[in-house]
Design an enzyme around this catalytic site. Structure first.
Site, short mmCIF file in Angstrom:
data_model
loop_
_atom_site.label_atom_id
_atom_site.label_comp_id
_atom_site.label_asym_id
_atom_site.label_seq_id
_atom_site.Cartn_x
_atom_site.Cartn_y
_atom_site.Cartn_z
N ASP A 20 0.83 -1.22 0.00
CA ASP A 20 0.00 0.00 0.00
C ASP A 20 0.86 1.26 0.00
O ASP A 20 1.97 1.27 0.52
CB ASP A 20 -0.91 -0.02 1.24
CG ASP A 20 -2.06 0.98 1.11
OD1 ASP A 20 -2.42 1.34 -0.02
OD2 ASP A 20 -2.58 1.40 2.16
N HIS A 37 2.06 3.40 -9.03
CA HIS A 37 1.93 1.96 -9.28
C HIS A 37 3.11 1.44 -10.09
O HIS A 37 3.65 0.36 -9.81
CB HIS A 37 0.60 1.66 -10.01
CG HIS A 37 -0.61 2.06 -9.22
ND1 HIS A 37 -0.77 1.77 -7.90
CD2 HIS A 37 -1.74 2.75 -9.59
CE1 HIS A 37 -1.95 2.24 -7.48
NE2 HIS A 37 -2.54 2.84 -8.48
N LEU A 131 11.23 -20.34 -4.86
CA LEU A 131 10.20 -19.54 -4.18
C LEU A 131 8.83 -19.71 -4.84
O LEU A 131 8.71 -19.65 -6.06
CB LEU A 131 10.60 -18.06 -4.24
CG LEU A 131 9.60 -17.08 -3.64
CD1 LEU A 131 9.59 -17.15 -2.12
CD2 LEU A 131 9.88 -15.65 -4.10
C1 IPE Z 1 -5.34 -2.74 -0.03
O1 IPE Z 1 -5.06 -1.39 -0.19
C2 IPE Z 1 -5.33 -3.44 -1.36
C3 IPE Z 1 -4.03 -3.60 -1.99
C4 IPE Z 1 -2.88 -3.19 -1.52
C5 IPE Z 1 -4.04 -4.30 -3.24
P1 IPE Z 1 -6.22 -0.30 -0.31
O2 IPE Z 1 -5.55 1.00 -0.52
O3 IPE Z 1 -7.21 -0.72 -1.33
O4 IPE Z 1 -6.90 -0.37 1.13
P2 IPE Z 1 -7.83 0.67 1.88
O5 IPE Z 1 -8.91 1.09 0.92
O6 IPE Z 1 -6.97 1.84 2.27
O7 IPE Z 1 -8.33 -0.05 3.09
C1 IPE Z 2 -1.74 0.20 -3.31
O1 IPE Z 2 -1.50 1.55 -3.32
C2 IPE Z 2 -2.00 -0.36 -4.69
C3 IPE Z 2 -3.38 -0.76 -4.91
C4 IPE Z 2 -4.32 -0.75 -4.02
C5 IPE Z 2 -3.71 -1.26 -6.23
P1 IPE Z 2 -2.68 2.61 -3.31
O2 IPE Z 2 -3.07 2.91 -4.71
O3 IPE Z 2 -3.79 2.16 -2.43
O4 IPE Z 2 -1.95 3.86 -2.67
P2 IPE Z 2 -2.54 4.89 -1.61
O5 IPE Z 2 -3.02 4.09 -0.42
O6 IPE Z 2 -3.68 5.61 -2.28
O7 IPE Z 2 -1.39 5.77 -1.28
MG MG Z 3 -4.15 2.39 -0.45
#
Ligand code: IPE
Ligand code: IPE
Ligand code: MG
Length: 249
Positions: A20, A37, A131
């Site tokens: 995240d 990303h 792995l």
């Molecule tokens: C969790 O992150 C999903 C992934 C890392 C793929 P999110 O950014 O979607 O989670 P929330 O919405 O903050 O809980």
């Molecule tokens: C995690 O990073 C990737 C996915 C959930 C696909 P985020 O896109 O949720 O990044 P933040 O949380 O908005 O910074």
């Molecule tokens: Mg996120």
């Protein structure tokens, strides 16, 4: 490389990661979310290599949740294109490094090009015994549990099993991670301390490690911090500390 870990340290068999913080990493740099990303792919590469180096057997990476479908269409589209591109670029190297690649999640909800890449990469690496890398795309813990319940209900209706025989093992066998040991350690980057519908069933006794580092900045040193935290835990699985000490002797 970090020298934080002594070589005889207790290494988790299965590590699961909620990757995240990509969006915030991009925003801090005045860039669009999708560039966060893209930057995250480098951390995936480093994490996979380091997991293999440390002797971890199973590594599960949460790349896209069931709920992430509700993001703006442009971001979802960019992520799906990135998954296809990353597989095109990375699978040969993963294969050379003896990695076995598998995917969990609602595959039918993905586009045809991505499904083709997923199936090809799974087939190509199926006989590797290094792995075991599991990527969760369009995955949700509740979706997984509901799917297993549906399969068991069908078998009961068909008369293949008796309702009274349904137990935890039976349900677990119909879930996406059947045959894979539960994660010992969960890592979540990006500062939030929640599960976000990841492995609800399988994380029952995982050690949880949260860090503020945004995913594109996650590296070997940070990974070793999580492994060091894990090595210092006494896992009791409902027993007492004294019982565990006797078992460790
Ligand atoms: C969790 O992150 C999903 C992934 C890392 C793929 P999110 O950014 O979607 O989670 P929330 O919405 O903050 O809980
Ligand atoms: C995690 O990073 C990737 C996915 C959930 C696909 P985020 O896109 O949720 O990044 P933040 O949380 O908005 O910074
Ligand atoms: Mg996120």
């Amino acid at each position: 490389m970090s020298d934080l870990l002594p070589t005889d340290s207790i290494v988790p068999e299965h590590v699961a990661v909620i990757m995240d913080g990509n969006g915030r990493w991009a925003r801090e740099r005045g860039k669009a979310r999708h560039s966060g990303h893209r930057a995250g792919v480098k951390s995936v590469r480093a994490t996979v290599e380091h997991a293999a180096l440390r002797g971890i057997q199973h590594l599960t990476l949460f790349a896209f949740s069931s709920e992430n479908w509700s993001r703006p269409a442009a971001e979802v589209g960019a992520l799906m294109a990135l998954f296809v591109e990353a597989l095109r670029r990375e699978v040969a190297e993963l294969h050379r490094n003896n990695v076995r690649l598998e995917f969990v999640g609602n595959r039918a909800s993905l586009g045809a090009a991505l499904i083709r890449k997923i199936e090809a990469s799974e087939a190509r690496t199926a006989d590797n015994d290094g792995l075991h890398l599991i990527i969760a795309i369009a995955y949700g813990g509740r979706w997984d549990i509901a799917g297993a319940a549906r399969k068991l209900a069908k078998r009961a209706v068909d008369g293949d099993i008796h309702v009274d025989d349904i137990d935890e093992q039976m349900l677990g066998k119909d879930m996406q991670f059947a045959g894979v040991p539960d994660p010992d350690l969960l890592i979540r980057t990006g500062g939030e301390q929640r599960i976000s519908n990841f492995l609800l069933w399988n994380l029952a006794y995982a050690e949880l490690w949260f860090c503020d580092t945004l995913w594109p900045d996650f590296d070997e040193t940070e990974f070793d911090r999580a492994l060091d935290f894990f090595a210092r835990r006494q896992r009791r699985f409902g027993q007492t500390g004294d019982q565990q000490e006797v078992a460790e002797c």
